[in-house]
Design an enzyme around this catalytic site. Structure first.
Site, mmCIF file in Angstrom:
data_model
loop_
_atom_site.group_PDB
_atom_site.id
_atom_site.type_symbol
_atom_site.label_atom_id
_atom_site.label_comp_id
_atom_site.label_asym_id
_atom_site.label_seq_id
_atom_site.Cartn_x
_atom_site.Cartn_y
_atom_site.Cartn_z
ATOM 1 C CB SER A 104 116.182 -37.091 -18.095
ATOM 2 O OG SER A 104 116.088 -35.758 -17.658
ATOM 3 C CE1 TYR A 116 113.163 -38.546 -19.020
ATOM 4 C CE2 TYR A 116 113.987 -40.189 -17.473
ATOM 5 C CZ TYR A 116 113.296 -39.015 -17.728
ATOM 6 O OH TYR A 116 112.771 -38.302 -16.684
#
Length: 127
Positions: free
Chosen positions: A25, A58
Protein backbone atom coordinates in the site's frame (compact mmCIF):
# COMPACT_ATOMS: atom_id res chain seq x y z
CA UNK A 1 -22.37 2.82 -20.65
CA UNK A 2 -19.75 3.97 -18.14
CA UNK A 3 -16.37 5.61 -18.71
CA UNK A 4 -13.42 5.48 -16.34
CA UNK A 5 -12.40 9.06 -15.51
CA UNK A 6 -9.90 10.59 -13.14
CA UNK A 7 -11.65 11.32 -9.86
CA UNK A 8 -8.83 12.86 -7.84
CA UNK A 9 -5.13 13.57 -8.18
CA UNK A 10 -2.36 14.49 -5.76
CA UNK A 11 0.25 16.13 -7.99
CA UNK A 12 3.98 16.35 -7.18
CA UNK A 13 3.98 14.81 -3.70
CA UNK A 14 7.40 13.99 -2.24
CA UNK A 15 7.97 10.43 -1.00
CA UNK A 16 8.79 10.61 2.71
CA UNK A 17 9.56 6.91 3.19
CA UNK A 18 9.74 3.56 1.38
CA UNK A 19 9.11 0.61 3.71
CA UNK A 20 9.76 -2.73 1.99
CA UNK A 21 8.81 -4.83 5.04
CA UNK A 22 5.31 -3.42 5.51
CA UNK A 23 2.23 -5.19 4.12
CA UNK A 24 1.68 -3.34 0.81
CA UNK A 25 0.00 0.00 0.00
CA UNK A 26 0.70 3.74 0.22
CA UNK A 27 0.28 5.66 3.47
CA UNK A 28 -1.00 9.22 2.87
CA UNK A 29 -1.70 12.04 5.34
CA UNK A 30 -5.44 11.83 6.05
CA UNK A 31 -5.88 15.63 5.76
CA UNK A 32 -4.68 15.41 2.15
CA UNK A 33 -7.01 12.46 1.46
CA UNK A 34 -9.97 14.47 2.77
CA UNK A 35 -9.06 17.49 0.63
CA UNK A 36 -9.26 15.51 -2.62
CA UNK A 37 -11.95 13.01 -1.60
CA UNK A 38 -9.79 9.87 -1.59
CA UNK A 39 -10.60 7.21 1.02
CA UNK A 40 -8.77 4.41 2.88
CA UNK A 41 -8.50 1.16 0.90
CA UNK A 42 -9.20 2.96 -2.39
CA UNK A 43 -7.26 1.66 -5.39
CA UNK A 44 -4.87 4.28 -6.76
CA UNK A 45 -2.31 4.58 -9.53
CA UNK A 46 1.12 5.92 -8.60
CA UNK A 47 3.32 7.66 -11.18
CA UNK A 48 6.96 8.21 -10.22
CA UNK A 49 8.23 11.37 -11.95
CA UNK A 50 11.85 10.46 -11.19
CA UNK A 51 12.00 7.06 -12.91
CA UNK A 52 8.78 6.80 -14.94
CA UNK A 53 7.39 3.83 -13.00
CA UNK A 54 3.59 3.45 -12.95
CA UNK A 55 1.89 1.01 -10.61
CA UNK A 56 -1.28 0.42 -8.60
CA UNK A 57 -1.80 -0.02 -4.88
CA UNK A 58 -4.33 1.00 -2.23
CA UNK A 59 -4.46 3.74 0.40
CA UNK A 60 -3.79 3.52 4.12
CA UNK A 61 -4.56 6.74 6.05
CA UNK A 62 -1.55 8.40 7.67
CA UNK A 63 -1.26 10.79 10.58
CA UNK A 64 -3.09 14.08 9.98
CA UNK A 65 -0.80 17.02 9.31
CA UNK A 66 2.26 14.79 8.87
CA UNK A 67 2.65 15.17 5.09
CA UNK A 68 3.43 11.44 4.93
CA UNK A 69 3.66 9.66 1.55
CA UNK A 70 5.11 6.25 2.37
CA UNK A 71 5.22 3.44 -0.19
CA UNK A 72 4.96 0.07 1.53
CA UNK A 73 5.71 -3.53 0.58
CA UNK A 74 6.74 -4.38 -2.98
CA UNK A 75 5.93 -0.82 -4.15
CA UNK A 76 8.88 0.36 -2.05
CA UNK A 77 11.14 -1.13 -4.75
CA UNK A 78 9.74 1.38 -7.28
CA UNK A 79 10.46 4.60 -5.37
CA UNK A 80 13.10 6.23 -3.23
CA UNK A 81 12.74 8.77 -0.46
CA UNK A 82 12.37 12.27 -1.97
CA UNK A 83 11.10 10.99 -5.35
CA UNK A 84 8.27 13.12 -6.76
CA UNK A 85 5.06 11.16 -7.38
CA UNK A 86 1.52 11.63 -8.63
CA UNK A 87 -1.32 9.71 -6.96
CA UNK A 88 -4.44 9.24 -9.11
CA UNK A 89 -7.84 7.72 -8.31
CA UNK A 90 -10.46 6.88 -10.92
CA UNK A 91 -14.24 6.55 -10.94
CA UNK A 92 -16.81 5.00 -13.29
CA UNK A 93 -19.07 7.76 -14.63
CA UNK A 94 -22.28 7.18 -16.62
CA UNK A 95 -22.44 8.80 -20.07
CA UNK A 96 -25.06 11.34 -18.97
CA UNK A 97 -22.75 12.70 -16.22
CA UNK A 98 -19.55 12.98 -18.29
CA UNK A 99 -19.79 16.73 -18.85
CA UNK A 100 -20.57 17.52 -15.20
CA UNK A 101 -17.84 15.37 -13.62
CA UNK A 102 -15.19 17.53 -11.89
CA UNK A 103 -12.08 15.82 -10.50
CA UNK A 104 -10.23 17.36 -7.56
CA UNK A 105 -6.50 18.01 -7.95
CA UNK A 106 -4.15 18.94 -5.12
CA UNK A 107 -0.92 20.57 -6.26
CA UNK A 108 1.66 19.95 -3.54
CA UNK A 109 4.59 22.08 -2.41
CA UNK A 110 8.06 20.71 -1.54
CA UNK A 111 6.91 20.00 2.06
CA UNK A 112 3.79 17.99 1.03
CA UNK A 113 1.42 20.79 1.87
CA UNK A 114 -1.39 21.63 -0.54
CA UNK A 115 -0.25 24.67 -2.52
CA UNK A 116 -3.38 24.77 -4.68
CA UNK A 117 -6.65 22.82 -4.84
CA UNK A 118 -8.22 22.70 -8.29
CA UNK A 119 -11.63 21.34 -9.21
CA UNK A 120 -11.09 20.08 -12.78
CA UNK A 121 -7.90 19.42 -14.71
CA UNK A 122 -6.26 22.65 -15.92
CA UNK A 123 -5.93 23.13 -19.67
CA UNK A 124 -2.13 22.93 -19.49
CA UNK A 125 -0.18 21.58 -16.53
CA UNK A 126 3.24 23.15 -16.68
CA UNK A 127 4.83 23.39 -13.26
Amino acid sequence: MFRTLMNAKIHRARVTEANLNYVGSITIDEDILDAVGMVPNEKVQIVNNNNGARFETYIIPGERGSGVFCLNGAAARLVQKDDIIIVISYVLVPEEKLTSHRPKIAIMDEHNRIKELIVQEPAATVL
